[in-house]
Write a protein that holds these residues in place. Structure first.
Motif, mmCIF file in Angstrom:
data_model
loop_
_atom_site.group_PDB
_atom_site.id
_atom_site.type_symbol
_atom_site.label_atom_id
_atom_site.label_comp_id
_atom_site.label_asym_id
_atom_site.label_seq_id
_atom_site.Cartn_x
_atom_site.Cartn_y
_atom_site.Cartn_z
ATOM 1 N N ALA A 94 -5.794 2.155 -7.832
ATOM 2 C CA ALA A 94 -6.544 2.005 -6.383
ATOM 3 C C ALA A 94 -6.155 0.314 -6.414
ATOM 4 N N ALA A 95 -5.759 -0.125 -7.176
ATOM 5 C CA ALA A 95 -5.623 -1.931 -6.935
ATOM 6 C C ALA A 95 -4.243 -1.578 -6.443
ATOM 7 N N LEU A 96 -3.942 -1.167 -6.870
ATOM 8 C CA LEU A 96 -2.039 -1.022 -6.089
ATOM 9 C C LEU A 96 -2.163 -0.974 -4.190
ATOM 10 N N GLU A 97 -3.278 -0.403 -3.745
ATOM 11 C CA GLU A 97 -3.155 -0.585 -2.674
ATOM 12 C C GLU A 97 -3.639 -1.732 -1.960
ATOM 13 N N LYS A 98 -3.807 -2.462 -2.645
ATOM 14 C CA LYS A 98 -4.067 -3.630 -1.775
ATOM 15 C C LYS A 98 -2.799 -4.931 -1.984
ATOM 16 N N VAL A 99 -2.414 -4.308 -2.477
ATOM 17 C CA VAL A 99 -0.241 -5.108 -2.677
ATOM 18 C C VAL A 99 0.372 -5.310 -0.970
ATOM 19 N N THR A 100 0.769 -5.771 -0.392
ATOM 20 C CA THR A 100 1.753 -5.650 0.353
ATOM 21 C C THR A 100 2.998 -6.683 0.233
ATOM 22 N N LYS A 101 4.170 -6.788 0.405
ATOM 23 C CA LYS A 101 5.426 -7.714 0.510
ATOM 24 C C LYS A 101 5.892 -7.881 1.289
ATOM 25 N N PRO B 255 15.545 -4.707 -6.037
ATOM 26 C CA PRO B 255 15.533 -3.687 -6.667
ATOM 27 C C PRO B 255 14.246 -3.417 -7.205
ATOM 28 N N LEU B 256 12.965 -3.629 -6.219
ATOM 29 C CA LEU B 256 11.873 -3.106 -5.951
ATOM 30 C C LEU B 256 11.760 -1.474 -5.039
ATOM 31 N N HIS B 257 12.508 -0.543 -5.836
ATOM 32 C CA HIS B 257 12.554 0.570 -5.717
ATOM 33 C C HIS B 257 10.777 1.005 -5.041
ATOM 34 N N TYR B 258 10.359 0.616 -6.012
ATOM 35 C CA TYR B 258 9.040 1.888 -6.126
ATOM 36 C C TYR B 258 7.672 1.154 -5.479
ATOM 37 N N VAL B 259 6.815 1.525 -4.827
ATOM 38 C CA VAL B 259 5.461 1.245 -4.297
ATOM 39 C C VAL B 259 4.478 2.425 -5.833
ATOM 40 N N LYS B 260 3.993 3.412 -5.629
ATOM 41 C CA LYS B 260 3.868 3.922 -6.918
ATOM 42 C C LYS B 260 4.652 4.515 -7.418
ATOM 43 N N LEU C 203 6.422 -3.693 -7.464
ATOM 44 C CA LEU C 203 5.543 -5.046 -7.852
ATOM 45 C C LEU C 203 4.095 -4.280 -7.141
ATOM 46 N N GLU C 204 3.593 -4.038 -6.539
ATOM 47 C CA GLU C 204 2.459 -3.279 -6.637
ATOM 48 C C GLU C 204 1.865 -2.814 -7.443
ATOM 49 N N TYR C 205 2.174 -2.455 -8.325
ATOM 50 C CA TYR C 205 1.550 -1.686 -10.156
ATOM 51 C C TYR C 205 1.729 -2.943 -10.601
ATOM 52 N N CYS C 206 3.187 -3.716 -10.901
ATOM 53 C CA CYS C 206 2.609 -4.502 -11.510
ATOM 54 C C CYS C 206 1.387 -6.003 -10.882
ATOM 55 N N VAL D 151 -11.901 -9.178 -4.576
ATOM 56 C CA VAL D 151 -10.521 -8.935 -3.788
ATOM 57 C C VAL D 151 -10.155 -7.956 -3.165
ATOM 58 N N ALA D 152 -10.050 -8.694 -1.681
ATOM 59 C CA ALA D 152 -9.199 -8.061 -0.391
ATOM 60 C C ALA D 152 -8.160 -7.633 -0.328
ATOM 61 N N SER D 153 -6.969 -8.298 -0.309
ATOM 62 C CA SER D 153 -5.753 -7.890 -0.516
ATOM 63 C C SER D 153 -4.791 -9.178 -1.133
ATOM 64 N N ILE D 154 -3.882 -8.578 -1.398
ATOM 65 C CA ILE D 154 -2.530 -9.703 -2.190
ATOM 66 C C ILE D 154 -1.350 -9.214 -1.137
ATOM 67 N N HIS D 155 -1.367 -10.833 -0.544
ATOM 68 C CA HIS D 155 0.656 -10.517 -0.375
ATOM 69 C C HIS D 155 1.570 -11.129 -0.352
#
Length: 462
Positions: A357-364, A311-316, A327-330, A297-301
């Protein structure tokens, strides 16, 4: 015209179990089972240490059990702890048409108010369903501005009214006493979304349950509160709502039809913020269908409906509490492990290098198209509103997409009895409760209306 306080008091005191539709009773009993399991599991989380210290500092004593622990205390503090633990894992149910998670508050207040006499499963269910009807109708009458525009945590601010209504029914209070209790409870309404991702989010639930017990005790002791706190100058709706709020609408909704009939209840399959449920479900579906791995997986959007990121106040996440609101962590957990469970929301899990590392691939992002087909979008919270999209790009240039309309556990995708047991047993095992004991409680809760006394069921999980 009869005011809302009086209408609530009339409705609660005059409605009995036989007046409640069978579907509402069935859904209510399932919600009680789910909530009690989650409540026990929450007692094994991070919140137990500071709350145990808090009780010890107070020297509070009593006979009311705190589920999942050996602790016993007085009614008010038992309500505080049980309800807070019920929301601590973010695994408790929610109402599909308003962002309120009231079950843990209403049930926490009821457990604290059982007293020394036998309370049948029918009476417990009756009290619970009526309490839930009150809080959901107040929420819909108050409107989404309370949550989205003003930043109140509706679970904390509104559920106290469900708690006092349920206690009044359980204990046979008269209409005037309930109206006074509503007036007292209105001055105890509290909770802001800024505290999401901290222990205080769960404490909002605990405080609402405790305040419901306190308000009921104060009213029974003769303390006065405004008999029509929902109407007139400086009323509750004026203070907590906006130009679209309507106490009259809330009153018209009471039992017309029951919220559990019209909208059901949303049980969670994943122990994290409700806004993460559909994206997780979508990614797990794509992962299985296309054999996705972190390496491929290269990216997840993720595309969410407007308000979906509120309510999604945090990335890392920096701690376990924050991880449930990232959401990125989940999504990283879903990609790497192919499952999202209780153990993923711990201090140990958030230190895993593979998840970070996988968290970095997620955007929203949010997009209007996600509510274009939802005529009720303005009445729903960020979790069930509209639909979500999950777009995955792989390292070999392929693209995989999925749209998710309904989260698992919500009406149309209800948890089966085996799935409910799996969740219940996970939660009770998390609290160190033996499987045989947990299974016995679960089986009796599944036939709640046949239970002659609910108190031994509560004791078995303490």
């Amino acid at each position: 015209m009869t005011g809302l306080s009086e209408r609530i008091a009339d409705f609660v005191t005059s409605t009995n179990l036989e007046d409640i539709p069978e579907l509402a009773r069935t859904r209510g009993a399932r919600a009680i089972t789910d909530t009690i399991g989650v409540m026990a599991g929450g007692a094994a989380g991070e919140l137990v240490k500071p709350l145990r210290a808090y009780l010890e500092t107070l020297g509070a004593t009593g006979n009311v059990p705190v589920l999942g622990t050996e602790m016993r205390t007085d009614a008010e503090h038992a309500a505080l702890l049980n309800a807070a633990f019920g929301h601590a894992l973010d695994f408790d149910d929610g109402y599909p048409y308003y962002p309120v998670h009231a079950s843990t508050i209403v049930i926490g207040a009821l457990i604290a108010s059982l007293g020394n006499k036998s309370i049948s499963g029918k009476k417990f269910l009756e009290s619970y369903v009526l309490g839930m009807e009150v809080v959901t109708c107040i929420g819909r009458g108050l409107g989404m501005g309370h949550y989205i525009k003003r930043g109140f945590h509706a679970t904390g601010t509104l559920s106290v009214f469900g708690a006092v209504a349920a206690i009044a029914k359980l204990q046979g209070r008269d209409k005037d006493t309930l109206r006074r209790t509503l007036g007292i409870a209105a001055s105890m309404s509290s909770g802001i979304q800024r505290n999401f991702g901290t222990m205080m989010k769960a404490m909002h639930s605990g405080m609402a349950a405790r305040n419901g017990v306190t308000a009921s005790l104060l009213a029974a002791s003769g303390v006065t509160g405004h008999m029509d706190v929902m109407e007139g100058k400086d009323n509750f709706f004026q203070a907590y709502g906006d130009e679209n709020s309507s106490a009259e609408k809330a009153g018209d909704l009471l039992g017309n039809p029951f919220a559990f009939v019209a909208h059901g209840v949303g049980m969670k399959k994943f122990p994290c913020c409700n806004a993460c449920a559909r994206p997780i479900d979508g990614l797990l579906e794509l992962r299985k269908a296309h054999n996705l791995t972190p390496d491929t997986v290269a990216s997840i959007h993720c595309v969410l409906p407007p308000g979906g990121t509120n309510p999604l106040h945090y990335v890392k996440p920096k701690n376990a509490n924050e991880s449930a609101f990232s959401l990125e962590y989940c999504m990283a957990v879903a990609l790497v492990d192919g499952a999202v469970g209780l153990d993923h929301f711990s201090e140990t899990a958030i230190e895993r290098a593979d998840l970070m590392a996988a968290l970095e691939k997620v955007t929203k992002e949010e997009h209007e198209r996600c509510i274009a087909e939802d005529p009720l979008a303005e009445t729903r919270g960020p979790g069930p509103r509209g639909f979500v999209e999950v777009h995955v790009a792989t390292t070999d240039g392929q693209n995989h997409d999925v749209r998710v309309d309904v989260a698992p556990g919500y009406p149309g995708r209800e948890l089966t009895s085996p799935e409910m047991w799996a969740k219940f047993s996970d939660c009770t095992a998390y609290a160190g409760i033996a499987e045989t004991k947990a299974r016995g409680v679960f089986d009796r809760l599944e036939d709640l209306e046949a239970v002659t006394d609910v108190r031994p069921l509560i004791e078995d999980l303490a």
